[in-house]
Design a protein around this motif. Structure first.
Motif, PDB file in Angstrom:
ATOM      1  N   CYS A   1       7.488   4.189  -2.977  1.00 14.80           N
ATOM      2  CA  CYS A   1       6.763   5.181  -2.178  1.00 14.80           C
ATOM      3  C   CYS A   1       7.520   5.460  -0.883  1.00 14.80           C
ATOM      4  CB  CYS A   1       5.362   4.650  -1.860  1.00 14.80           C
ATOM      5  SG  CYS A   1       4.427   5.653  -0.684  1.00 14.80           S
ATOM      6  N   VAL A   2       7.627   6.738  -0.532  1.00 12.76           N
ATOM      7  CA  VAL A   2       8.380   7.089   0.676  1.00 12.76           C
ATOM      8  C   VAL A   2       7.621   6.693   1.946  1.00 12.76           C
ATOM      9  CG1 VAL A   2       9.615   8.964  -0.461  1.00 12.76           C
ATOM     10  CG2 VAL A   2       7.437   9.452   0.685  1.00 12.76           C
ATOM     11  N   ASP A   3       6.301   6.522   1.844  1.00 13.86           N
ATOM     12  CA  ASP A   3       5.503   6.138   3.008  1.00 13.86           C
ATOM     13  C   ASP A   3       4.847   4.770   2.830  1.00 13.86           C
ATOM     14  OD1 ASP A   3       5.915   8.403   4.654  1.00 13.86           O
ATOM     15  OD2 ASP A   3       4.545   9.564   3.384  1.00 13.86           O
ATOM     16  N   GLY A   4       5.351   3.967   1.903  1.00 15.90           N
ATOM     17  CA  GLY A   4       4.770   2.656   1.664  1.00 15.90           C
ATOM     18  C   GLY A   4       5.061   1.690   2.802  1.00 15.90           C
ATOM     19  N   PHE A   5       4.212   0.702   2.928  1.00 17.50           N
ATOM     20  CA  PHE A   5       4.469  -0.369   3.895  1.00 17.50           C
ATOM     21  C   PHE A   5       4.137  -1.693   3.236  1.00 17.50           C
ATOM     22  CE2 PHE A   5       0.167   1.124   4.500  1.00 17.50           C
ATOM     23  CZ  PHE A   5      -0.602  -0.001   4.748  1.00 17.50           C
ATOM     24  N   PHE A   6       4.574  -2.770   3.845  1.00 18.40           N
ATOM     25  CA  PHE A   6       4.553  -4.076   3.176  1.00 18.40           C
ATOM     26  C   PHE A   6       4.001  -5.116   4.142  1.00 18.40           C
ATOM     27  CE2 PHE A   6       6.848  -5.435  -0.810  1.00 18.40           C
ATOM     28  CZ  PHE A   6       6.250  -6.681  -0.907  1.00 18.40           C
ATOM     29  N   PRO A   7       2.667  -5.248   4.235  1.00 18.42           N
ATOM     30  CA  PRO A   7       2.093  -6.231   5.160  1.00 18.42           C
ATOM     31  C   PRO A   7       2.698  -7.619   4.952  1.00 18.42           C
ATOM     32  CG  PRO A   7       0.365  -4.868   4.228  1.00 18.42           C
ATOM     33  CD  PRO A   7       1.628  -4.531   3.479  1.00 18.42           C
ATOM     34  N   GLY A   8       3.063  -8.244   6.058  1.00 15.17           N
ATOM     35  CA  GLY A   8       3.693  -9.553   5.983  1.00 15.17           C
ATOM     36  C   GLY A   8       5.206  -9.505   5.961  1.00 15.17           C
ATOM     37  N   LEU A   9       5.781  -8.315   5.686  1.00 12.99           N
ATOM     38  CA  LEU A   9       7.230  -8.126   5.764  1.00 12.99           C
ATOM     39  C   LEU A   9       7.581  -7.018   6.746  1.00 12.99           C
ATOM     40  CD1 LEU A   9       7.059  -9.499   2.769  1.00 12.99           C
ATOM     41  CD2 LEU A   9       9.331  -8.507   2.536  1.00 12.99           C
ATOM     42  N   SER A  10       6.907  -5.879   6.601  1.00 14.49           N
ATOM     43  CA  SER A  10       7.191  -4.758   7.492  1.00 14.49           C
ATOM     44  C   SER A  10       6.433  -4.955   8.800  1.00 14.49           C
ATOM     45  CB  SER A  10       6.788  -3.450   6.807  1.00 14.49           C
ATOM     46  OG  SER A  10       5.409  -3.448   6.503  1.00 14.49           O
ATOM     47  N   ASP A  11       6.337  -3.908   9.576  1.00 14.70           N
ATOM     48  CA  ASP A  11       5.711  -4.022  10.903  1.00 14.70           C
ATOM     49  C   ASP A  11       4.180  -3.939  10.782  1.00 14.70           C
ATOM     50  OD1 ASP A  11       5.743  -4.372  13.634  1.00 14.70           O
ATOM     51  OD2 ASP A  11       5.984  -2.241  14.076  1.00 14.70           O
ATOM     52  N   ASP A  12       3.626  -4.761   9.890  1.00 12.75           N
ATOM     53  CA  ASP A  12       2.188  -4.776   9.610  1.00 12.75           C
ATOM     54  C   ASP A  12       1.779  -6.216   9.324  1.00 12.75           C
ATOM     55  OD1 ASP A  12       1.539  -1.679   9.099  1.00 12.75           O
ATOM     56  OD2 ASP A  12       3.490  -2.168   8.202  1.00 12.75           O
ATOM     57  N   ASP A  13       0.663  -6.652   9.908  1.00 12.98           N
ATOM     58  CA  ASP A  13       0.218  -8.034   9.723  1.00 12.98           C
ATOM     59  C   ASP A  13      -0.145  -8.310   8.268  1.00 12.98           C
ATOM     60  OD1 ASP A  13       0.563  -8.787  12.341  1.00 12.98           O
ATOM     61  OD2 ASP A  13      -1.503  -8.360  12.932  1.00 12.98           O
ATOM     62  N   GLY A  14       0.258  -9.513   7.797  1.00 12.39           N
ATOM     63  CA  GLY A  14      -0.041  -9.942   6.445  1.00 12.39           C
ATOM     64  C   GLY A  14      -1.320 -10.753   6.351  1.00 12.39           C
ATOM     65  N   GLY A  15      -1.424 -11.521   5.272  1.00  2.14           N
ATOM     66  CA  GLY A  15      -2.685 -12.158   4.934  1.00  2.14           C
ATOM     67  C   GLY A  15      -2.771 -13.659   5.148  1.00  2.14           C
ATOM     68  N   MET A  16      -1.801 -14.266   5.841  1.00  3.19           N
ATOM     69  CA  MET A  16      -1.965 -15.677   6.191  1.00  3.19           C
ATOM     70  C   MET A  16      -2.880 -15.756   7.410  1.00  3.19           C
ATOM     71  SD  MET A  16       1.758 -17.454   5.636  1.00  3.19           S
ATOM     72  CE  MET A  16       2.620 -17.391   4.066  1.00  3.19           C
ATOM     73  N   ALA A  17      -4.126 -15.414   7.165  1.00  3.32           N
ATOM     74  CA  ALA A  17      -5.102 -15.277   8.236  1.00  3.32           C
ATOM     75  C   ALA A  17      -6.483 -15.287   7.606  1.00  3.32           C
ATOM     76  CB  ALA A  17      -4.877 -13.977   9.006  1.00  3.32           C
TER      77      ALA A  17
ATOM     78  N   PRO B   1       0.839  -1.198   0.000  1.00  2.00           N
ATOM     79  CA  PRO B   1       0.000   0.000   0.000  1.00  2.00           C
ATOM     80  C   PRO B   1       0.876   1.251   0.000  1.00  2.00           C
ATOM     81  CG  PRO B   1      -0.798  -1.601   1.597  1.00  2.00           C
ATOM     82  CD  PRO B   1       0.539  -2.094   1.128  1.00  2.00           C
ATOM     83  N   SER B   2       0.451   2.264  -0.751  1.00  3.12           N
ATOM     84  CA  SER B   2       1.275   3.454  -0.938  1.00  3.12           C
ATOM     85  C   SER B   2       0.454   4.709  -0.692  1.00  3.12           C
ATOM     86  CB  SER B   2       1.864   3.462  -2.354  1.00  3.12           C
ATOM     87  OG  SER B   2       0.834   3.266  -3.318  1.00  3.12           O
ATOM     88  N   CYS B   3       1.152   5.854  -0.588  1.00  4.81           N
ATOM     89  CA  CYS B   3       0.487   7.096  -0.174  1.00  4.81           C
ATOM     90  C   CYS B   3      -0.234   7.796  -1.311  1.00  4.81           C
ATOM     91  CB  CYS B   3       1.500   8.028   0.474  1.00  4.81           C
ATOM     92  SG  CYS B   3       2.652   8.819  -0.690  1.00  4.81           S
ATOM     93  N   GLY B   4       0.266   7.664  -2.537  1.00  2.42           N
ATOM     94  CA  GLY B   4      -0.339   8.335  -3.680  1.00  2.42           C
ATOM     95  C   GLY B   4       0.071   9.785  -3.840  1.00  2.42           C
ATOM     96  N   LEU B   5       0.864  10.318  -2.930  1.00  4.07           N
ATOM     97  CA  LEU B   5       1.180  11.745  -2.925  1.00  4.07           C
ATOM     98  C   LEU B   5       2.641  12.059  -3.204  1.00  4.07           C
ATOM     99  CD1 LEU B   5      -0.935  12.767   0.195  1.00  4.07           C
ATOM    100  CD2 LEU B   5      -1.544  13.055  -2.220  1.00  4.07           C
ATOM    101  N   CYS B   6       3.543  11.132  -2.905  1.00  6.22           N
ATOM    102  CA  CYS B   6       4.969  11.408  -3.091  1.00  6.22           C
ATOM    103  C   CYS B   6       5.331  11.380  -4.579  1.00  6.22           C
ATOM    104  CB  CYS B   6       5.814  10.404  -2.310  1.00  6.22           C
ATOM    105  SG  CYS B   6       5.738   8.712  -2.944  1.00  6.22           S
TER     106      CYS B   6
END
Length: 342
Positions: free
Chosen positions: A108-124, A92-97
């Motif tokens: 993206c300078v504010d992008g994050f990566f669920p499942g790799l970064s500090d955000d829960d992924g989708g094995m759920a 997911p990305s900011c759309g503004l940078c």
């Protein structure tokens, strides 16, 4: 809900009962997961290879290849509605940078990566993402059939898409590795170029899969693969080599398979290139790095997939068998892509 969470590096994840994710901001989307791909990167995460780069707080939920149905949306979401079938761009990305505005959302300078970064992924059973990550699909699509296209698919497609100007009729492309990414890359090459496609893999089953999905020539990696590729290319090597392995020596093989003036596209990782600079300049070979793909890459790939021109070969596991899927992938027992189905 049930979720596959990593508690400690170098140990198998566990199946935990945790609260369902909730809408926290106006552009949040919660997706009921219909399929989550199991990636070699997940093995690397468990081994701690991504700790320094992403530094997530443990435990957290793995899974960065996800598709399903929209379960809830924030008040600002207008592009998808509850019940829509979607595949999720992994970052997911900011759309503004500037990177986002240039269509280069992977940077993206504010992008994050669920499942790799500090955000829960989708094995759920459920996952929170953003509206910008959602690509709407035909409602008849089974998310488990396409989930791995969210990372393996766009990673393979992104590299091929970049190489299209180099692969005019009469050129040769070599694909190293016909596994989860490589078998998609072969199909993308067939759909987007007129190049001759030579596939190299050490696994006989993977070689047979490559023949089924579009390879013109195949080479079993038996120690003589570089010489075999040179024999097939009149002694010069390929115009473009796509290395979906890039570890355990494959990275040097890929470089040596690349013709003078050609390009070596690195997609897999884990190995190390050691090349004299004189060898690079005297042959004018290029080394091209590739990281996942953009939102437009995913949208274009889904057009090919829904037209039947790119087919994901899958091996499905129930969510509770996630550890089995990881072990099978590590042992080379998965042809195509392993998919967890909640």
């Amino acid at each position: 809900m049930r979720a596959v969470r990593l508690h400690r590096y170098h140990q198998d994840p566990s199946i935990d009962e945790i609260p369902e994710p909730q809408i926290r901001s106006p552009l949040d989307v919660v997706v009921k997961i219909g399929g989550a791909g199991v990636c070699r990167t997940d093995l690397h995460i468990v081994e701690g290879q991504w700790e320094a780069a992403q530094n997530p707080r443990l435990p957290y939920v793995l899974g960065h290849e996800n598709a399903g149905w929209v379960h809830a949306v924030g008040e600002g979401v207008t592009n998808v509605s509850v019940g829509d079938t979607v595949i999720l761009h992994p970052q997911p990305s900011c759309g503004l940078c500037l990177a986002c505005r240039a269509g280069d959302d992977m940077h993206c300078v504010d992008g994050f990566f669920p499942g790799l970064s500090d955000d829960d992924g989708g094995m759920a059973e459920y996952m929170r993402t953003s509206a910008r990550a959602c690509v709407q699909l035909d409602p008849d699509t089974d998310p488990a059939d396409v989930a791995a296209l969210a990372d393996a698919g766009i990673t393979a497609y992104h590299a091929v898409r970049k190489a299209v100007p180099l692969l005019h009729p009469g050129t040769t492309a070599v694909v190293q590795g016909a596994g989860g990414l490589g078998h998609i890359g072969i199909q993308c090459l067939r759909a987007l170029t007129a190049a001759r496609i030579v596939v190299v893999d050490r696994n006989a089953d993977a070689v047979r899969l490559a023949e089924q999905v579009g390879a013109d020539e195949t080479v079993l990696a038996d120690g003589n693969q570089v010489e075999s590729v040179r024999d097939l290319t009149g002694g010069t090597g390929a115009h473009v080599v796509f290395d979906y392995v890039a570890e355990d020596g494959a990275e040097m093989d890929g470089w040596q398979m690349t013709a003078p003036g050609g390009s070596y596209f690195v997609i897999g990782y884990g190995g190390e290139l050691r090349i004299p600079t004189l060898e690079i300049i005297s042959t004018e070979r290029s080394i091209v790095g590739n990281i996942v793909g953009t939102y437009p890459d995913l949208a274009e790939l889904m057009v090919l997939a829904q037209a039947g021109r790119v087919t994901l070969h899958t091996q499905k596991y129930p969510l509770d068998k996630a550890v089995d899927a990881l072990h099978d992938l590590d042992a080379g027992k998965v042809r195509g892509r392993a998919i967890l189905v909640p």
